[in-house]
Design a protein around this motif. Structure first.
Motif, PDB file in Angstrom:
ATOM      1  N   ASN A  12      28.316  38.621   7.534  1.00 28.48           N
ATOM      2  CA  ASN A  12      27.895  37.907   6.326  1.00 28.48           C
ATOM      3  C   ASN A  12      26.372  37.995   6.195  1.00 28.48           C
ATOM      4  OD1 ASN A  12      26.788  36.021   8.109  1.00 28.48           O
ATOM      5  ND2 ASN A  12      28.453  34.542   7.821  1.00 28.48           N
ATOM      6  N   GLU A  13      25.834  37.439   5.154  1.00 27.81           N
ATOM      7  CA  GLU A  13      24.406  37.574   4.884  1.00 27.81           C
ATOM      8  C   GLU A  13      23.574  36.877   5.961  1.00 27.81           C
ATOM      9  OE1 GLU A  13      21.117  39.021   3.383  1.00 27.81           O
ATOM     10  OE2 GLU A  13      23.127  39.519   2.649  1.00 27.81           O
ATOM     11  N   GLU A  14      24.038  35.739   6.438  1.00 22.83           N
ATOM     12  CA  GLU A  14      23.297  35.033   7.479  1.00 22.83           C
ATOM     13  C   GLU A  14      23.198  35.867   8.754  1.00 22.83           C
ATOM     14  OE1 GLU A  14      23.455  30.869  10.089  1.00 22.83           O
ATOM     15  OE2 GLU A  14      25.072  31.381   8.715  1.00 22.83           O
ATOM     16  N   ALA A  15      24.309  36.513   9.131  1.00 23.35           N
ATOM     17  CA  ALA A  15      24.306  37.349  10.330  1.00 23.35           C
ATOM     18  C   ALA A  15      23.342  38.517  10.170  1.00 23.35           C
ATOM     19  CB  ALA A  15      25.716  37.859  10.613  1.00 23.35           C
ATOM     20  N   ARG A  16      23.332  39.122   9.001  1.00 25.40           N
ATOM     21  CA  ARG A  16      22.430  40.244   8.763  1.00 25.40           C
ATOM     22  C   ARG A  16      20.972  39.798   8.803  1.00 25.40           C
ATOM     23  NH1 ARG A  16      26.864  41.642   5.422  1.00 25.40           N
ATOM     24  NH2 ARG A  16      26.036  40.512   3.636  1.00 25.40           N
ATOM     25  N   HIS A  17      20.710  38.599   8.280  1.00 24.22           N
ATOM     26  CA  HIS A  17      19.342  38.076   8.279  1.00 24.22           C
ATOM     27  C   HIS A  17      18.891  37.764   9.706  1.00 24.22           C
ATOM     28  CE1 HIS A  17      15.702  36.330   6.844  1.00 24.22           C
ATOM     29  NE2 HIS A  17      16.035  35.083   7.168  1.00 24.22           N
ATOM     30  N   LYS A  18      19.778  37.170  10.514  1.00 28.03           N
ATOM     31  CA  LYS A  18      19.451  36.880  11.910  1.00 28.03           C
ATOM     32  C   LYS A  18      19.214  38.171  12.688  1.00 28.03           C
ATOM     33  CE  LYS A  18      21.560  32.359  12.782  1.00 28.03           C
ATOM     34  NZ  LYS A  18      22.600  31.638  13.570  1.00 28.03           N
ATOM     35  N   ALA A  19      19.994  39.196  12.383  1.00 26.56           N
ATOM     36  CA  ALA A  19      19.815  40.478  13.061  1.00 26.56           C
ATOM     37  C   ALA A  19      18.435  41.056  12.742  1.00 26.56           C
ATOM     38  CB  ALA A  19      20.911  41.452  12.643  1.00 26.56           C
ATOM     39  N   GLU A  20      18.031  40.947  11.497  1.00 22.72           N
ATOM     40  CA  GLU A  20      16.716  41.444  11.090  1.00 22.72           C
ATOM     41  C   GLU A  20      15.603  40.671  11.795  1.00 22.72           C
ATOM     42  OE1 GLU A  20      14.006  41.913   7.012  1.00 22.72           O
ATOM     43  OE2 GLU A  20      16.133  41.413   6.888  1.00 22.72           O
ATOM     44  N   LEU A  21      15.742  39.347  11.864  1.00 22.76           N
ATOM     45  CA  LEU A  21      14.736  38.525  12.538  1.00 22.76           C
ATOM     46  C   LEU A  21      14.707  38.818  14.045  1.00 22.76           C
ATOM     47  CD1 LEU A  21      15.279  35.081  10.757  1.00 22.76           C
ATOM     48  CD2 LEU A  21      13.385  36.687  10.415  1.00 22.76           C
ATOM     49  N   SER A  22      15.872  39.095  14.614  1.00 21.29           N
ATOM     50  CA  SER A  22      15.938  39.424  16.043  1.00 21.29           C
ATOM     51  C   SER A  22      15.192  40.723  16.334  1.00 21.29           C
ATOM     52  CB  SER A  22      17.397  39.549  16.489  1.00 21.29           C
ATOM     53  OG  SER A  22      18.086  38.327  16.324  1.00 21.29           O
ATOM     54  N   LEU A  23      15.335  41.701  15.457  1.00 20.29           N
ATOM     55  CA  LEU A  23      14.622  42.970  15.640  1.00 20.29           C
ATOM     56  C   LEU A  23      13.113  42.760  15.539  1.00 20.29           C
ATOM     57  CD1 LEU A  23      16.890  45.405  13.584  1.00 20.29           C
ATOM     58  CD2 LEU A  23      16.679  45.261  16.070  1.00 20.29           C
ATOM     59  N   GLN A  24      12.700  41.888  14.637  1.00 22.23           N
ATOM     60  CA  GLN A  24      11.274  41.581  14.530  1.00 22.23           C
ATOM     61  C   GLN A  24      10.765  40.905  15.792  1.00 22.23           C
ATOM     62  OE1 GLN A  24      10.716  39.301  10.930  1.00 22.23           O
ATOM     63  NE2 GLN A  24      11.603  40.896   9.619  1.00 22.23           N
ATOM     64  N   LEU A  25      11.577  40.018  16.378  1.00 20.99           N
ATOM     65  CA  LEU A  25      11.186  39.334  17.605  1.00 20.99           C
ATOM     66  C   LEU A  25      11.052  40.318  18.758  1.00 20.99           C
ATOM     67  CD1 LEU A  25      12.418  35.980  18.957  1.00 20.99           C
ATOM     68  CD2 LEU A  25      12.660  37.980  20.411  1.00 20.99           C
TER      69      LEU A  25
END
Length: 226
Positions: free
Chosen positions: A59-72
């Motif tokens: 879902n969109e939340e999972a995709r957003h968390k994945a993007e933030l995780s890559l930034q971290l």
């Protein structure tokens, strides 16, 4: 397997108290974030273990968390990502540099000489088993960043993880990094990362276009009896 932390009287702080779980103690969340950052920056081969709830982008939340995780991950020098995309056993052999072994996660940790890891997006019932196995058989400092109630079996646990908490963790890493030398930038860290890069380059799979499907003769069958 060791006893579960809950059976030993260790429980996660209540939601909204401003506290998280650090090595079995309820601790102010700012200190927990700072400790998490220090461990990720200072210990050998920091690694993120993302599970299906992030890997599959359902879902969109999972995709957003994945993007933030890559930034971290980009803020932690030398940090690796080894996903756990599926919990089913993988036979006959698993590549411990490509995915974390769902049945024996300690083997993946030991193979990659990981001394600090983060589980994120792993379903709670499976994270509990994984954390106990790693705690029982390695010296890895386990961190669980959980979207729900958290995990007592991790050495450091953050509950109710959302995008705001991921961003806060990234900002904490940036701040802490200014006052210390990350493991990956020490002489020992640089040498080990160079060795890992060389090993991966040597073992890199062939390109699809140049791969040879059969590199040896097929084994002959049992001859027909007269």
């Amino acid at each position: 397997m060791p006893h579960s932390a809950a059976s030993l009287g260790i429980f996660q702080p209540e939601k909204g108290t401003g506290q998280e779980l650090l090595e079995g103690e309820w601790t102010d969340e700012d200190k927990v974030y700072e400790t998490a950052a220090v461990k990720l920056l200072s210990r050998r081969n920091p690694t993120l273990f993302p599970g299906p709830m992030i890997v599959w982008g359902w879902n969109e939340e999972a995709r957003h968390k994945a993007e933030l995780s890559l930034q971290l991950v980009k803020e932690v020098p030398g940090m690796n990502i080894i996903p756990m995309p599926d919990y089913r056993p993988i036979y006959p052999k698993i590549d411990p540099e490509a995915v974390i072994n769902p049945c024996h996660p300690n083997l993946t940790v030991l193979h990659n000489k990981i001394q600090v890891c983060v589980l994120i997006g792993v379903h709670c019932h499976f994270a509990n088993i994984t954390l106990k196995m790693i705690r029982a058989n390695t010296n890895c400092y386990t961190q669980a960043w959980c979207a729900y109630d958290g995990h007592e079996d991790a050495l450091l646990s953050i509950r109710d993880l959302d995008s705001a908490k991921l961003i806060k963790m990234t900002e904490t890493i940036k701040r802490v990094r200014q006052s210390m030398t990350p493991w990956a930038e020490t002489p020992e860290g640089k040498e080990e990362l160079e060795e890992i890069a060389a090993m991966k380059a040597q073992n890199k799979a062939e390109e699809k276009e140049s791969a040879v499907l059969f590199k040896g003769e097929l084994h002959e069958g049992i001859p027909d009896s007269e």
